[in-house]
Design an enzyme around this catalytic site. Sequence first.
Site, PDB file in Angstrom:
ATOM      1  N   LYS A 135       4.643 -44.599  -2.424  1.00  0.00           N
ATOM      2  CA  LYS A 135       5.112 -43.257  -2.806  1.00  0.00           C
ATOM      3  C   LYS A 135       6.408 -43.319  -3.611  1.00  0.00           C
ATOM      4  CE  LYS A 135       5.582 -41.369   1.247  1.00  0.00           C
ATOM      5  NZ  LYS A 135       5.153 -42.451   2.110  1.00  0.00           N
ATOM      6  N   ARG A 190       6.422 -34.170   6.501  1.00  0.00           N
ATOM      7  CA  ARG A 190       5.886 -35.236   7.338  1.00  0.00           C
ATOM      8  C   ARG A 190       5.329 -34.701   8.639  1.00  0.00           C
ATOM      9  NH1 ARG A 190       9.177 -39.634   5.138  1.00  0.00           N
ATOM     10  NH2 ARG A 190       8.603 -41.645   6.030  1.00  0.00           N
ATOM     11  N   ARG A 240       8.108 -56.408   1.889  1.00  0.00           N
ATOM     12  CA  ARG A 240       9.268 -55.625   1.498  1.00  0.00           C
ATOM     13  C   ARG A 240      10.455 -55.916   2.419  1.00  0.00           C
ATOM     14  NH1 ARG A 240       8.716 -49.177   1.100  1.00  0.00           N
ATOM     15  NH2 ARG A 240       9.296 -49.105   3.266  1.00  0.00           N
ATOM     16  N   ARG A 256      15.582 -53.861   4.144  1.00  0.00           N
ATOM     17  CA  ARG A 256      15.916 -52.520   4.601  1.00  0.00           C
ATOM     18  C   ARG A 256      15.977 -52.521   6.124  1.00  0.00           C
ATOM     19  NH1 ARG A 256      12.366 -47.468   2.480  1.00  0.00           N
ATOM     20  NH2 ARG A 256      11.940 -47.221   4.681  1.00  0.00           N
ATOM     21  N   ARG A 263       6.842 -46.524  12.819  1.00  0.00           N
ATOM     22  CA  ARG A 263       6.656 -45.648  11.663  1.00  0.00           C
ATOM     23  C   ARG A 263       5.174 -45.419  11.370  1.00  0.00           C
ATOM     24  NH1 ARG A 263      10.036 -49.136   8.188  1.00  0.00           N
ATOM     25  NH2 ARG A 263       9.142 -48.191   6.351  1.00  0.00           N
TER      26      ARG A 263
HETATM   27  P1  ADP Z   1       8.861 -44.929   4.533  1.00  0.00           P
HETATM   28  O1  ADP Z   1       8.950 -46.012   3.528  1.00  0.00           O
HETATM   29  O2  ADP Z   1       8.624 -45.418   5.906  1.00  0.00           O
HETATM   30  O3  ADP Z   1       7.923 -43.837   4.132  1.00  0.00           O
HETATM   31  P2  ADP Z   1      11.260 -43.248   4.045  1.00  0.00           P
HETATM   32  O4  ADP Z   1      12.268 -43.912   3.196  1.00  0.00           O
HETATM   33  O5  ADP Z   1      10.490 -42.122   3.436  1.00  0.00           O
HETATM   34  O6  ADP Z   1      10.321 -44.346   4.676  1.00  0.00           O
HETATM   35  O7  ADP Z   1      11.979 -42.687   5.377  1.00  0.00           O
HETATM   36  C1  ADP Z   1      12.737 -43.523   6.223  1.00  0.00           C
HETATM   37  C2  ADP Z   1      13.104 -42.771   7.513  1.00  0.00           C
HETATM   38  O8  ADP Z   1      13.826 -41.546   7.197  1.00  0.00           O
HETATM   39  C3  ADP Z   1      11.928 -42.293   8.365  1.00  0.00           C
HETATM   40  O9  ADP Z   1      11.437 -43.313   9.200  1.00  0.00           O
HETATM   41  C4  ADP Z   1      12.568 -41.127   9.137  1.00  0.00           C
HETATM   42  O10 ADP Z   1      13.393 -41.590  10.205  1.00  0.00           O
HETATM   43  C5  ADP Z   1      13.483 -40.489   8.101  1.00  0.00           C
HETATM   44  N1  ADP Z   1      12.769 -39.433   7.348  1.00  0.00           N
HETATM   45  C6  ADP Z   1      12.425 -39.452   6.034  1.00  0.00           C
HETATM   46  N2  ADP Z   1      11.781 -38.331   5.687  1.00  0.00           N
HETATM   47  C7  ADP Z   1      11.695 -37.562   6.803  1.00  0.00           C
HETATM   48  C8  ADP Z   1      11.125 -36.295   7.108  1.00  0.00           C
HETATM   49  N3  ADP Z   1      10.498 -35.570   6.180  1.00  0.00           N
HETATM   50  N4  ADP Z   1      11.246 -35.834   8.377  1.00  0.00           N
HETATM   51  C9  ADP Z   1      11.866 -36.515   9.314  1.00  0.00           C
HETATM   52  N5  ADP Z   1      12.416 -37.738   9.113  1.00  0.00           N
HETATM   53  C10 ADP Z   1      12.332 -38.264   7.877  1.00  0.00           C
END
Ligand code: ADP
Length: 191
Positions: A15, A90, A129, A135, A146
């Site tokens: 994404k 989400r 990754r 990260r 996750r």
């Molecule tokens: P991923 O690569 O797992 O999709 P993101 O960078 O989008 O990760 O998000 C990392 C973390 O940030 C999530 O695991 C969550 O803790 C928090 N987060 C991101 N977007 C949301 C959201 N829409 N609602 C709640 N928590 C979020």
Amino acid sequence: MKTFVVLMGAPGAGKGTQAKKLEASLGLPQVATGDLFRANLKNETELGKLARTYMDKGELVPDEVTVAMVRDRLSQPDCVHGAILDGFPRTTAQAKALDELLNEFSAKIAIVPFIDVSQDVLVERLAKRAEIEGRADDNEETIRVRMEVYQSETAPLLAYYDEKGLLVKINGEQSIHQVTEDLTEVVQEVM
Ligand code: ADP
């Protein structure tokens, strides 16, 4: 016309990579909640301190906090023509909040591309990754959490958007370039 695109896909589906490419090809800003939270973490804001406790475990930050942050971001002048949402919504509550928010802006979601990648490929990509980027939330336990959170909280949104006739499936196991081409094509059709 405003064009709000909601990019869906599991962690590791690509994404973030694709949202950046679309930002360039479509001229719409990428709004990535993960990036917004990470910026707050880095600047040690109150929001960042709160978000950290959830992110470190791979859990979701509470809906009210996330929705307020997105409301703020979408109110910025660069979002007047729309945005590419990455990592939001989400949860079903977030999806409903987004509908209301866009309603306030006299806008609605134009399309919901779902970047489809099989479970095996996802796990492989996330492990890789973790090695390359380091990260903090890319360790084995957090990845597992996750994935589970995605399955239970986020995957049901696919049906939610499909019922509204907005979901379009994109094969996420092609080359990065081909995925971008497919995405650009389906979004341009609704712009
Ligand atoms: P991923 O690569 O797992 O999709 P993101 O960078 O989008 O990760 O998000 C990392 C973390 O940030 C999530 O695991 C969550 O803790 C928090 N987060 C991101 N977007 C949301 C959201 N829409 N609602 C709640 N928590 C979020």
